[in-house]
Design a protein around this motif. Structure first.
Motif, short mmCIF file in Angstrom:
data_model
loop_
_atom_site.label_atom_id
_atom_site.label_comp_id
_atom_site.label_asym_id
_atom_site.label_seq_id
_atom_site.Cartn_x
_atom_site.Cartn_y
_atom_site.Cartn_z
N ARG A 174 13.44 -3.96 -6.37
CA ARG A 174 12.52 -3.35 -7.33
C ARG A 174 11.21 -4.12 -7.38
N PRO A 175 10.24 -3.72 -6.58
CA PRO A 175 8.94 -4.41 -6.61
C PRO A 175 8.13 -4.04 -7.85
N ARG A 176 7.34 -4.98 -8.30
CA ARG A 176 6.41 -4.71 -9.42
C ARG A 176 5.39 -3.67 -9.00
N VAL A 177 4.91 -3.79 -7.75
CA VAL A 177 4.00 -2.80 -7.17
C VAL A 177 4.59 -2.36 -5.84
N ALA A 178 4.78 -1.06 -5.68
CA ALA A 178 5.26 -0.49 -4.42
C ALA A 178 4.15 0.38 -3.85
N ALA A 179 3.77 0.16 -2.61
CA ALA A 179 2.70 0.95 -1.99
C ALA A 179 3.23 1.66 -0.75
N ILE A 180 2.95 2.96 -0.66
CA ILE A 180 3.26 3.73 0.55
C ILE A 180 1.92 4.21 1.11
N LEU A 181 1.58 3.73 2.29
CA LEU A 181 0.26 3.98 2.86
C LEU A 181 0.13 5.37 3.47
N ASN A 182 1.15 5.80 4.17
CA ASN A 182 1.15 7.09 4.88
C ASN A 182 2.54 7.31 5.44
N ILE A 183 2.86 8.53 5.78
CA ILE A 183 4.14 8.84 6.44
C ILE A 183 3.88 9.88 7.51
N ASP A 220 -2.87 11.83 2.07
CA ASP A 220 -1.73 12.09 2.95
C ASP A 220 -0.74 13.00 2.22
N PRO A 221 -0.59 14.27 2.63
CA PRO A 221 0.21 15.22 1.86
C PRO A 221 1.65 14.77 1.61
N ILE A 222 2.30 14.23 2.61
CA ILE A 222 3.70 13.82 2.43
C ILE A 222 3.80 12.69 1.41
N THR A 223 2.89 11.73 1.54
CA THR A 223 2.91 10.58 0.62
C THR A 223 2.53 11.00 -0.80
N ALA A 224 1.49 11.80 -0.92
CA ALA A 224 1.04 12.23 -2.25
C ALA A 224 2.12 13.02 -2.98
N ALA A 225 2.91 13.79 -2.23
CA ALA A 225 3.95 14.62 -2.84
C ALA A 225 5.06 13.79 -3.47
N LEU A 226 5.17 12.52 -3.10
CA LEU A 226 6.20 11.66 -3.67
C LEU A 226 5.90 11.26 -5.12
N ALA A 227 4.68 11.51 -5.57
CA ALA A 227 4.28 11.08 -6.92
C ALA A 227 5.19 11.66 -7.99
N SER A 228 5.65 12.89 -7.81
CA SER A 228 6.49 13.54 -8.82
C SER A 228 7.86 12.88 -8.94
N ARG A 229 8.21 12.04 -7.97
CA ARG A 229 9.51 11.39 -7.98
C ARG A 229 9.45 9.95 -8.47
N GLY A 232 7.58 4.77 -11.87
CA GLY A 232 6.49 3.87 -12.24
C GLY A 232 5.18 4.61 -12.44
N GLN A 233 4.15 3.87 -12.79
CA GLN A 233 2.82 4.44 -12.99
C GLN A 233 2.16 4.64 -11.62
N VAL A 234 1.79 5.86 -11.30
CA VAL A 234 1.25 6.18 -9.98
C VAL A 234 -0.25 5.89 -9.95
N ILE A 235 -0.66 5.14 -8.94
CA ILE A 235 -2.07 4.85 -8.71
C ILE A 235 -2.41 5.38 -7.31
N PHE A 236 -3.29 6.35 -7.25
CA PHE A 236 -3.69 6.91 -5.96
C PHE A 236 -4.88 6.14 -5.38
N PHE A 237 -4.99 6.19 -4.05
CA PHE A 237 -6.22 5.77 -3.38
C PHE A 237 -6.66 6.90 -2.45
N SER A 238 -7.97 7.05 -2.27
CA SER A 238 -8.49 8.14 -1.45
C SER A 238 -9.84 7.77 -0.86
N ARG A 239 -10.03 8.13 0.40
CA ARG A 239 -11.38 7.98 0.98
C ARG A 239 -12.08 9.31 1.09
N ARG A 240 -11.45 10.39 0.60
CA ARG A 240 -12.04 11.73 0.69
C ARG A 240 -12.33 12.36 -0.67
#
Length: 452
Positions: A174-183, A220-229, A232-240
């Motif tokens: 259980r990380p304090r911060v978990a980051a998924i960059l892309n899938i 990243d659509p696959i990664t972004a879709a995981l937010a509903s699951r 923790g508090q979801v923090i997005f990053f985006s270059r677009r």
């Protein structure tokens, strides 16, 4: 976790398995370290793991009552006989990541994703160090988590690169911060389907609570879709996209926005690591540091001072006006695509190795207008060459080995070109690791530069 007196079988005698074995012995466990490879593959292993019984060349029989715990290394599939037999017998099976986690007292920032994990992990570690934090950078980046876990406490930070293989055997992590960059599709040869691969990646946040943070790629659509699951508090990053909360680009500036207001971190153009994918890595790193309370100006200073990691778009030499780039860590087509897109110069590309169940069609579709010549080698040479021929590339050369590949690249490059080693494949058909492949490439280029 009390290990004293336990009989523990460690499966996989690589770096992770040896580190786990040493740790277990130090805690009073009776340890057997096993690997399907013979002793000739592990020179000096007994000196590295004193007090450990070795069973090499074949696995010992696993039956009820013989073992109290099985620790499996990430490079070992969970389908091997010792693991399946242990589970059938009701013997607990965990990985080195899980073992270390149970002894961890420091907050953990864990980073996964198909591509960019190593760069982002190193970058996050650099940010925390720049902020004055005592920081352990470990995991899939090459330093076993277990080797340093007990030296870090609640006031420190642990930054981990975490693979899907490691997450398969980390049930309470259980990380304090978990980051998924892309899938994107990868390791399908092991996970068998993209869906199973996604589930393996999603395990990084499965134990989080509302007090934790999950950093996800909004683009990243696959990664972004995981937010509903996420719990923790979801923090997005985006270059677009400009985000109401998260890390994003605005008029060339990396910005953060949230309940504390909006702040400028640094100009995107001041990053020293090339390519749009590395901009995404920097955004993810900024997000992970921001939610842990690091000031925006400190984040910006660390981002702009970071020069990258070995084997990832690493410039290793200039010979007769041609730049040679080591991207040996580009072990799948998507990573190699990102490497191609990082350069505007004509490219002589070295690619090939062991395929991990991927198609090369999309990779080859990026060749027109970018790749002047293609040099292929290894098990996947013909598959990549065929995909390139379908895109109309005519200058395709077959190399016997990496030294031959560099020679052919030199002969087909012109001043102003880039010779890029970005294999789109694993290294295991010809090398022990992508590091060994990249080190040899660097050595060949430097020798060639010295010879003129």
């Amino acid at each position: 976790m009390d290990l004293a007196g336990l009989n523990v079988l460690v499966v996989g005698a690589g770096k992770s398995g040896r580190a786990a074995s040493r740790f277990l012995v130090s805690k009073g466990a009776r340890v057997t370290l096993t690997d399907a490879k013979g002793a000739d593959a592990f020179a000096g292993i007994q000196e590295e793991a004193p007090g450990v019984e070795l069973v090499l060349g074949a696995y010992p029989q696993v039956e009820p009552g013989r073992w109290d715990l099985v620790v499996v290394s990430p490079g070992v599939p969970v389908t091997v006989e010792p693991v399946t037999a242990a589970r059938a017998a009701g013997i607990p099976v965990i990985g080195e990541l899980e073992l270390a986690w149970r002894f961890c007292r420091a907050p953990v920032v864990a980073i996964t994703g198909t591509n960019g994990k190593t760069t982002t992990t190193a970058l996050v570690g650099e940010v925390f160090r720049h902020a004055g934090k005592n920081t352990l950078v470990a995991g899939n980046i090459g330093v076993p988590f277990i080797s340093g876990v007990e030296r870090y406490g609640p006031g420190d930070v642990v930054v981990l690169e975490v693979s899907s293989f490691q997450l398969e055997t980390a049930p309470t992590f259980r990380p304090r911060v978990a980051a998924i960059l892309n899938i994107t599709p990868d390791h399908i040869d092991r996970h068998r389907s993209l869906e199973a691969y996604i589930e393996a990646k999603a395990a990084i946040f499965k134990n989080q609570t509302p007090d934790d943070y999950t950093v996800l790629n909004y683009d990243d659509p696959i990664t972004a879709a995981l937010a509903s699951r996420c719990s923790g508090q979801v923090i997005f990053f985006s270059r677009r996209h400009r985000l109401e909360q998260g890390i994003y680009l605005q008029e060339g500036q990396i910005m953060t926005a949230g309940s504390r207001g909006s702040y400028r971190i640094c100009p995107a153009g001041s990053l020293r690591i090339p390519g749009g994918h590395n901009l995404e890595n920097a955004l993810a790193a900024a997000a992970a540091a921001w939610v842990m309370g690091v000031r925006p100006d400190v984040i910006g200073e660390a981002l702009t001072g970071f020069r990258g990691v070995p084997h990832r778009l690493e410039e290793v030499g200039m010979v007769n006006g041609v730049r040679y780039i080591n991207d040996s860590k580009g072990t799948n087509p998507d990573a190699a695509i990102k490497a191609l897109e990082a350069f505007r110069e004509p490219i002589v590309l070295i690619a090939g190795g062991r395929n991990k169940g991927n198609s090369f069609q999309e990779f080859a579709a990026r060749f027109p207008g970018r790749v002047r010549a293609l040099v292929v080698l290894g098990e996947s040479a013909e598959d990549i060459a065929q995909a390139a021929r379908e895109q109309g590339l005519e200058r395709i050369l077959r190399a016997a080995d990496l030294k031959d590949a560099v020679r052919l690249s030199r002969d087909n490059a012109e001043p102003g070109d880039v010779v890029l080693l970005s294999p789109a494949c694993a290294s295991w058909d010809m090398f022990k690791s992508y590091e060994e492949r990249g080190d040899l490439f660097r050595e060949i280029v430097k020798r060639m530069a010295a010879e003129g």
